[in-house]
Design a protein around this motif. Structure first.
Motif, short mmCIF file in Angstrom:
data_model
loop_
_atom_site.label_atom_id
_atom_site.label_comp_id
_atom_site.label_asym_id
_atom_site.label_seq_id
_atom_site.Cartn_x
_atom_site.Cartn_y
_atom_site.Cartn_z
N UNK A 134 0.60 -1.17 0.27
CA UNK A 134 0.03 0.08 0.24
C UNK A 134 0.95 0.77 -0.38
N UNK A 135 0.87 2.22 -0.15
CA UNK A 135 0.87 3.29 -0.31
C UNK A 135 1.59 3.89 0.64
N UNK A 136 0.82 3.95 1.42
CA UNK A 136 1.56 4.26 3.19
C UNK A 136 2.95 3.49 3.19
N UNK B 274 4.97 2.40 1.02
CA UNK B 274 5.76 2.76 -0.53
C UNK B 274 6.50 4.05 0.49
N UNK B 275 5.97 4.52 1.56
CA UNK B 275 6.27 5.28 1.84
C UNK B 275 7.28 5.18 3.07
#
Ligand SMILES: [Fe+2]
Ligand SMILES: [Fe+2]
Ligand SMILES: [Fe+2]
Lengths: 252, 325
Positions: free
Chosen positions: A34-36, A38-39
């Motif tokens: 998930x994008x979170x 990816x951070x």
């Protein structure tokens, strides 16, 4: 007494642990579930690489032979690396990556905490920053261990499989040798029993919430601290060191 | 990075004249339109499409640069590249949130990206073949993004405009960082300089295409300009970009691969050669060098992450049930 060589050995152990794990984490960049994440994963990788840079920079100063932080990362061969084997293991799935991150951070957090009181001012200074970073890694990865362990049937099964895979590599974190003993005696490194006790507490609290079985640390596979790594390391280095090997001696 | 000159938005709208006139008056008065304000359906649809394309571009844009994270030539470069790619992910997150204010979920937009129906900037369908490409992307791709996005900071839709203000600050940092990478190469060994030039040769035309098709062919520009979603046309932005970039390339000692590039004293701008719009449309329609791999990589991450997202939801539900007891 711990001497210059012991300090150098310590810097390479810590530096290599952090660099290689940071490298593995950075492989997730753009491919996380998930994008979170990816951070979050690159964020943790950045912390780890930052610590590796401190260690190598400091080692370079001590050695004083004109080498730079990059020489340690990019111009050593595998047998000269001193990291524990766990950090070089391929990423596997997200369960494996996050459990490894949790175990490593649960171990490094008390190590750095102890180093805040190190007799080496430079290490003590960096420890002040690293201990906060590791607290975040423990929290972030620990929350995932709990979510995945106590999530769905599939996630629980994957957590168990990850634990199975990682189990033989956990003991190496707590192995000691003469170098480590001299560093402890000299007040450069934290007391290993205290580190172990904190690690055990962190892991058992988290595993209980994750509904994972309690961790049984036994002697397993080791050799990283003496440069005896797995086959995977050569491939990791081939990738990581490509530019410096293909274009030697350039400024980037 | 970035938003491309919007591809294929449909600004047609169904509201009556009176409603549209009232809305236009607010736009002309430079009032910001906020999520709960009434707005023409065409305005909403255009924005959803533009913000969606922009968000997808940030996300897909992580891939070509991420491709060099594990091979960065120094620890300093590795750290700054990781931080940059992380910034782009943050931009994506921020933009998906802006799009959510218009009633489309991140999940819905992601599905459109991985089934190949949503567009993203065509530039990311080109491969990163050398380390120099990381410099070139920062310098030119983030540079072009800034050209596109600075005017968007004044976009009539409030949440998008505010997102752009924050994002533009980071994009200009990326642009300087990229330029510095290229500068290091340009001042380095002959092999490094050649690497920088070769990268510029490959990226120049695709970067110019980032501003979208020429004004004559862009059917949505007029309405978007009228609604102040867009403030400049594709060609105006492209010209600004060329004018800003040529002196930078000269300073670096690199040659822009365009034999027709020439200062036009009368226009006070650079004339430049024709752009291969056939290639542009080929890439937009899915046949660029990397389209399939980019979408496949996003699909793989999404599919392989499904069990993680399901577990997170299941765990949250268990927690909630416990709290309710
Ligand atoms: Fe950027
Ligand atoms: Fe961006
Ligand atoms: Fe952007």
């Amino acid at each position: 007494m711990a001497g210059r060589d012991d300090l150098l050995a310590l810097l390479l152990r810590i530096g290599d642990d952090h660099l290689i794990l940071g490298h593995r984490l950075s492989e997730w960049c753009g491919h996380a579930p998930m994008l979170e994440e990816d951070l979050a994963l690159p964020n943790m990788a950045l912390d780890l690489i930052g610590t590796a840079r401190m260690c190598y920079g400091y080692a370079a100063e001590i050695e004083g032979d004109g080498r730079s932080e990059d020489d340690y990362a990019f111009l050593r061969d595998g047998t000269d690396f001193r990291h524990i084997l766990m950090v070089e293991r391929p990423n596997g799935d997200f369960a494996f990556t996050i459990l490894r991150q949790f175990l490593f951070a649960a171990y490094m957090h008390p190590v750095w905490d102890g180093l805040t009181g190190s007799t080496d001012a430079r290490l003590a200074d960096h420890a002040g920053k690293a201990v906060k970073e590791m607290a975040y890694h423990v929290r972030h990865s620990g929350e995932w261990v709990i979510r995945l362990g106590d999530g769905t049937e599939e996630s629980a099964r994957r957590m168990m499989a990850a634990l199975d895979e990682l189990a033989p590599y956990i003991g190496e974190m707590f192995e000691s040798d003469e170098t480590a003993q001299r560093l402890v005696t000299a007040g450069l490194l934290a007391d290993p029993d205290a580190v172990r006790a904190t690690f055990d507490g962190t892991v058992s609290r988290t595993f209980a919430m994750a509904k994972l079985p309690s961790l049984d640390v036994t002697a397993g596979i080791s050799g990283g601290r003496t440069g005896r790594h797995g086959e995977v390391l050569g491939h990791l280095l081939a990738e990581m060191q490509f530019m410096q090997r293909a274009y030697p001696g350039q400024t980037w | 990075m970035y938003s491309q000159g919007l591809i294929g938005a449909d600004g047609r709208t169904v509201e009556d004249e009176e409603f549209l006139t009232r809305f236009q008056a607010r736009i002309d008065d430079e009032q910001k339109i906020e999520p709960n304000d009434e707005m023409p359906e065409g305005y909403r649809r255009t924005l959803v499409r533009q913000i969606g394309q922009h968000a997808h571009s940030e996300i897909v844009g992580m891939l070509p640069e991420g491709n060099w994270v594990t091979r960065a030539p120094s620890l300093r470069r590795k750290a700054s590249l990781l931080a940059k790619v992380q910034d782009e992910g943050g931009h994506g997150l921020y933009l998906y949130s802006a799009a959510e204010t218009l009633g489309v979920s991140r999940e819905q937009m992601t599905e459109e990206l991985i089934d190949g129906t949503a567009k993203y900037s065509s530039i990311f369908n080109y491969p990163t073949l050398s380390w120099a490409d990381i410099g070139t992307i920062g310098w030119l791709v983030d540079g072009a993004a800034i050209m596109n996005q600075i005017p968007l900071c004044r976009c009539s839709y409030g949440p998008y405009a505010r997102a752009m203000i924050r994002i533009c600050k980071e994009e200009s940092f990326h642009q300087r960082q990229g330029y510095e990478i290229v500068m290091t190469l340009a001042q380095g060994s002959p092999a490094q300089k050649a690497m920088a030039q070769e990268s510029l040769n490959r990226f120049w035309q695709p970067v110019l295409m980032m501003f979208g098709p020429p004004d004559g062919e862009s059917r949505n520009t007029d309405q978007s300009v009228k609604w102040k979603i867009k403030r400049f046309t594709n060609d105006e932005l492209r010209q600004k970009f060329v004018d800003a970039t040529v002196p930078q390339a000269e300073y670096l000692g690199l040659t822009i691969p365009d034999p027709d590039l020439k200062w036009n004293e009368q226009r006070q701008g650079y004339d430049f050669g024709p752009i291969d719009w056939d290639e542009f449309w080929r890439v937009v329609k899915g046949n660029g060098p990397m389209n399939r791999e980019r979408v496949a990589a996003r699909r793989k991450a999404w599919d392989e992450g499904a069990w993680v997202r399901e577990a997170a939801l299941a765990h949250a539900a268990k927690r909630q049930a416990q709290a309710a007891e």
